[in-house]
Design a protein around this motif. Structure first.
Motif, mmCIF file in Angstrom:
data_model
loop_
_atom_site.group_PDB
_atom_site.id
_atom_site.type_symbol
_atom_site.label_atom_id
_atom_site.label_comp_id
_atom_site.label_asym_id
_atom_site.label_seq_id
_atom_site.Cartn_x
_atom_site.Cartn_y
_atom_site.Cartn_z
ATOM 1 N N PRO A 1 6.631 -0.662 9.780
ATOM 2 C CA PRO A 1 8.039 -0.497 10.163
ATOM 3 C C PRO A 1 8.775 0.234 9.039
ATOM 4 C CG PRO A 1 7.364 -2.795 10.402
ATOM 5 C CD PRO A 1 6.219 -2.058 9.770
ATOM 6 N N VAL B 1 8.341 3.300 7.891
ATOM 7 C CA VAL B 1 7.610 4.318 7.130
ATOM 8 C C VAL B 1 8.125 5.723 7.470
ATOM 9 C CG1 VAL B 1 5.689 4.673 8.760
ATOM 10 C CG2 VAL B 1 5.292 4.903 6.312
ATOM 11 N N GLY B 2 8.808 5.850 8.625
ATOM 12 C CA GLY B 2 9.374 7.152 9.007
ATOM 13 C C GLY B 2 8.780 7.718 10.285
ATOM 14 N N THR C 1 11.497 9.377 12.469
ATOM 15 C CA THR C 1 11.956 10.628 11.841
ATOM 16 C C THR C 1 10.937 11.742 12.090
ATOM 17 O OG1 THR C 1 13.063 9.326 10.122
ATOM 18 C CG2 THR C 1 12.599 11.640 9.599
ATOM 19 N N GLY D 1 10.348 0.349 20.853
ATOM 20 C CA GLY D 1 11.539 -0.251 20.227
ATOM 21 C C GLY D 1 12.820 0.290 20.862
ATOM 22 N N LEU E 1 7.056 -9.790 16.609
ATOM 23 C CA LEU E 1 6.535 -8.921 17.663
ATOM 24 C C LEU E 1 6.819 -9.539 19.026
ATOM 25 C CD1 LEU E 1 3.019 -7.665 16.460
ATOM 26 C CD2 LEU E 1 5.242 -6.564 16.273
ATOM 27 N N VAL F 1 5.307 -6.529 26.554
ATOM 28 C CA VAL F 1 5.234 -5.119 26.154
ATOM 29 C C VAL F 1 4.394 -4.341 27.171
ATOM 30 C CG1 VAL F 1 4.429 -3.526 24.360
ATOM 31 C CG2 VAL F 1 5.460 -5.700 23.712
ATOM 32 N N GLN G 1 -3.021 -4.611 22.772
ATOM 33 C CA GLN G 1 -2.233 -3.499 23.339
ATOM 34 C C GLN G 1 -3.050 -2.200 23.310
ATOM 35 O OE1 GLN G 1 1.658 -3.098 21.508
ATOM 36 N NE2 GLN G 1 2.111 -5.283 21.725
ATOM 37 N N ARG H 1 13.498 2.245 2.375
ATOM 38 C CA ARG H 1 13.889 3.087 3.518
ATOM 39 C C ARG H 1 14.591 2.249 4.577
ATOM 40 N NH1 ARG H 1 8.872 7.431 4.376
ATOM 41 N NH2 ARG H 1 9.082 8.363 2.322
ATOM 42 N N VAL I 1 19.115 9.029 13.263
ATOM 43 C CA VAL I 1 18.817 8.106 12.160
ATOM 44 C C VAL I 1 19.216 8.734 10.826
ATOM 45 C CG1 VAL I 1 16.949 6.920 10.946
ATOM 46 C CG2 VAL I 1 16.967 6.991 13.436
ATOM 47 N N SER J 1 18.799 8.993 1.087
ATOM 48 C CA SER J 1 17.990 10.205 1.313
ATOM 49 C C SER J 1 18.534 11.090 2.432
ATOM 50 C CB SER J 1 16.542 9.824 1.615
ATOM 51 O OG SER J 1 16.467 9.092 2.815
ATOM 52 N N ARG K 1 8.841 -8.644 9.686
ATOM 53 C CA ARG K 1 8.231 -7.453 10.303
ATOM 54 C C ARG K 1 7.031 -6.963 9.490
ATOM 55 N NH1 ARG K 1 13.254 -3.752 10.499
ATOM 56 N NH2 ARG K 1 11.979 -2.198 11.548
ATOM 57 N N GLY L 1 7.613 11.511 -0.248
ATOM 58 C CA GLY L 1 8.276 12.814 -0.280
ATOM 59 C C GLY L 1 9.278 12.968 0.857
HETATM 60 P P1 AP5 Z 1 10.470 -0.280 16.418
HETATM 61 O O1 AP5 Z 1 11.705 0.300 16.942
HETATM 62 O O2 AP5 Z 1 9.160 0.308 16.837
HETATM 63 O O3 AP5 Z 1 10.618 -0.337 14.860
HETATM 64 P P2 AP5 Z 1 9.567 -0.237 13.687
HETATM 65 O O4 AP5 Z 1 8.136 -0.015 13.951
HETATM 66 O O5 AP5 Z 1 9.886 -1.448 12.937
HETATM 67 O O6 AP5 Z 1 9.869 1.102 13.084
HETATM 68 P P3 AP5 Z 1 11.246 1.561 12.666
HETATM 69 O O7 AP5 Z 1 11.996 2.192 13.791
HETATM 70 O O8 AP5 Z 1 11.938 0.449 11.944
HETATM 71 O O9 AP5 Z 1 10.872 2.632 11.547
HETATM 72 P P4 AP5 Z 1 10.303 4.085 11.609
HETATM 73 O O10 AP5 Z 1 8.905 4.089 11.097
HETATM 74 O O11 AP5 Z 1 10.544 4.747 12.934
HETATM 75 O O12 AP5 Z 1 11.222 4.737 10.478
HETATM 76 P P5 AP5 Z 1 12.485 5.713 10.578
HETATM 77 O O13 AP5 Z 1 12.042 7.087 10.947
HETATM 78 O O14 AP5 Z 1 13.606 5.099 11.351
HETATM 79 O O15 AP5 Z 1 10.349 -1.834 16.796
HETATM 80 C C1 AP5 Z 1 11.431 -2.728 16.586
HETATM 81 C C2 AP5 Z 1 11.043 -4.112 17.127
HETATM 82 O O16 AP5 Z 1 10.788 -4.024 18.552
HETATM 83 C C3 AP5 Z 1 9.777 -4.730 16.543
HETATM 84 O O17 AP5 Z 1 10.030 -5.409 15.328
HETATM 85 C C4 AP5 Z 1 9.390 -5.704 17.682
HETATM 86 O O18 AP5 Z 1 10.197 -6.847 17.683
HETATM 87 C C5 AP5 Z 1 9.727 -4.893 18.940
HETATM 88 N N1 AP5 Z 1 8.602 -4.071 19.406
HETATM 89 C C6 AP5 Z 1 8.629 -2.717 19.621
HETATM 90 N N2 AP5 Z 1 7.448 -2.284 20.057
HETATM 91 C C7 AP5 Z 1 6.633 -3.377 20.128
HETATM 92 C C8 AP5 Z 1 5.269 -3.560 20.493
HETATM 93 N N3 AP5 Z 1 4.495 -2.526 20.874
HETATM 94 N N4 AP5 Z 1 4.753 -4.822 20.416
HETATM 95 C C9 AP5 Z 1 5.506 -5.861 20.056
HETATM 96 N N5 AP5 Z 1 6.812 -5.759 19.689
HETATM 97 C C10 AP5 Z 1 7.365 -4.520 19.724
HETATM 98 O O19 AP5 Z 1 12.879 5.760 9.011
HETATM 99 C C11 AP5 Z 1 13.373 4.596 8.357
HETATM 100 C C12 AP5 Z 1 14.462 5.023 7.342
HETATM 101 O O20 AP5 Z 1 13.865 5.798 6.314
HETATM 102 C C13 AP5 Z 1 15.577 5.878 7.936
HETATM 103 O O21 AP5 Z 1 16.808 5.553 7.314
HETATM 104 C C14 AP5 Z 1 15.182 7.331 7.574
HETATM 105 O O22 AP5 Z 1 16.307 8.188 7.436
HETATM 106 C C15 AP5 Z 1 14.477 7.097 6.231
HETATM 107 N N6 AP5 Z 1 13.399 8.052 5.996
HETATM 108 C C16 AP5 Z 1 12.486 8.512 6.906
HETATM 109 N N7 AP5 Z 1 11.639 9.360 6.326
HETATM 110 C C17 AP5 Z 1 11.994 9.411 5.004
HETATM 111 C C18 AP5 Z 1 11.494 10.103 3.870
HETATM 112 N N8 AP5 Z 1 10.420 10.911 3.984
HETATM 113 N N9 AP5 Z 1 12.090 9.926 2.667
HETATM 114 C C19 AP5 Z 1 13.183 9.102 2.552
HETATM 115 N N10 AP5 Z 1 13.723 8.431 3.581
HETATM 116 C C20 AP5 Z 1 13.129 8.579 4.788
#
Ligand code: AP5
Length: 259
Positions: free
Chosen positions: A40, A42-43, A46, A63, A93, A99, A127, A158, A171, A176, A206, A234
């Motif tokens: 969760p 990791v990006g 994005t 999500g 989860l 799901v 899954q 992040r 997002v 950053s 998470r 990066g």
């Molecule tokens: P979900 O929406 O899938 O969230 P997640 O996996 O926790 O992933 P995130 O959306 O939090 O992060 P991301 O990897 O997309 O990062 P992002 O690009 O936003 O799931 C949410 C919930 O739903 C789960 O906890 C669960 O309850 C439920 N769920 C969903 N699917 C499920 C399934 N299949 N089974 C069971 N339960 C499920 O980036 C994060 C931040 O970092 C942002 O601010 C971004 O601007 C920044 N960022 C991104 N890249 C960089 C970089 N290179 N450098 C610096 N900052 C960066």
């Protein structure tokens, strides 16, 4: 190279049922069908936004389905969705059965002629096995599984700084990727908010769920010759270039060169 000019609202995926996308990406000759794997925050989201623009595939996040359900009244949601939201707010989860029901109701999105980028699904071996069965039945081979790798502390940073647009769901990050005007979306002017599950207590839950339930998928997909590891440190543009290079360098994707 396909470039999506108008952002697809993904209505068929987000709302399910009979909903139709307002501007589905055009069919592509060799659709990419990718899974984005990683902890969760990791990006994945994005990178999905960047990859979709080049590959022409649709960003399918489980999500996003659950978060969209939050804005419906409690009566308008199925019992399964109400249960899902309770799990999600604690960072746990959602049970596999819920799901999988949600995904099965949206199989037509997996069959879309533009391909797909699955983000946040699958998240458990059960899954992954169910998805494999669906894709085999529909004759939809996966192109690959991009696994984004980053040390946990950087991931927590992040997540804690993430802000999401309440309108278009763009997002941001306080450090950053800050918006031009504090707490206001650059793209649509709506207010930014912090996700409920980005609070420290939920982040810990998470990360544990990821380690217990999702990490085994690395071995699962490595065993099938589909795993493509990507270093996720990066800037987003740098990671995106790595992902594109890895896709272009993958022997399995020989017929799908992009650049
Ligand atoms: P979900 O929406 O899938 O969230 P997640 O996996 O926790 O992933 P995130 O959306 O939090 O992060 P991301 O990897 O997309 O990062 P992002 O690009 O936003 O799931 C949410 C919930 O739903 C789960 O906890 C669960 O309850 C439920 N769920 C969903 N699917 C499920 C399934 N299949 N089974 C069971 N339960 C499920 O980036 C994060 C931040 O970092 C942002 O601010 C971004 O601007 C920044 N960022 C991104 N890249 C960089 C970089 N290179 N450098 C610096 N900052 C960066």
């Amino acid at each position: 190279m396909t470039e999506t000019k108008i952002k697809n609202d993904r209505a068929a995926w987000i709302q399910g049922g009979q909903a139709q996308c307002s501007s589905p990406p055009p069919p592509v000759a060799r659709p990419f069908r990718l899974i984005l794997l990683g902890a969760p925050g990791v990006g994945k989201g994005t990178q999905a936004d960047l990859l979709c623009q080049i590959l022409g595939a649709c960003h399918l996040s489980t999500g996003d389905i659950f978060r969209a359900a939050k804005s419906l009244s409690q009566e308008a949601r199925s019992a399964g969705l109400n249960e899902a939201l309770a799990y999600m707010s604690q960072g746990r989860l959602v049970p596999d059965a819920t799901v999988l029901q949600v995904v099965r109701e949206r199989v037509r999105c997996l069959k879309c002629a533009c391909g797909f980028l699955l983000d946040g699904f699958p998240r458990t071996v059960a899954q992954a096995e169910a998805l494999e069965e669906i894709l085999d039945r529909e004759n939809l081979p996966l192109s690959g599984v991009l696994n984004f790798e980053l040390p946990i502390q950087e991931i927590v940073d992040r997540l804690s700084g993430r802000r999401t647009c309440s309108g278009c769901k763009a997002v941001y990050h306080l450090v950053s990727r800050p918006p031009l005007v504090k707490d206001v979306c650059d793209q649509c002017g709506a207010a930014l908010y912090q996700r409920e599950d980005d609070q420290p207590a939920s982040i810990r839950v998470r990360m544990n769920a990821y380690q217990e339930s999702t990490l085994p998928l690395i071995q699962f997909y490595r065993g099938r010759g589909l795993l493509i590891p990507i270093k996720a440190d990066g800037a987003p543009s740098v990671i995106f270039q790595r992902a594109m290079a890895a896709l272009n360098g993958s022997a399995k994707l020989e017929k799908q060169k992009i650049l």
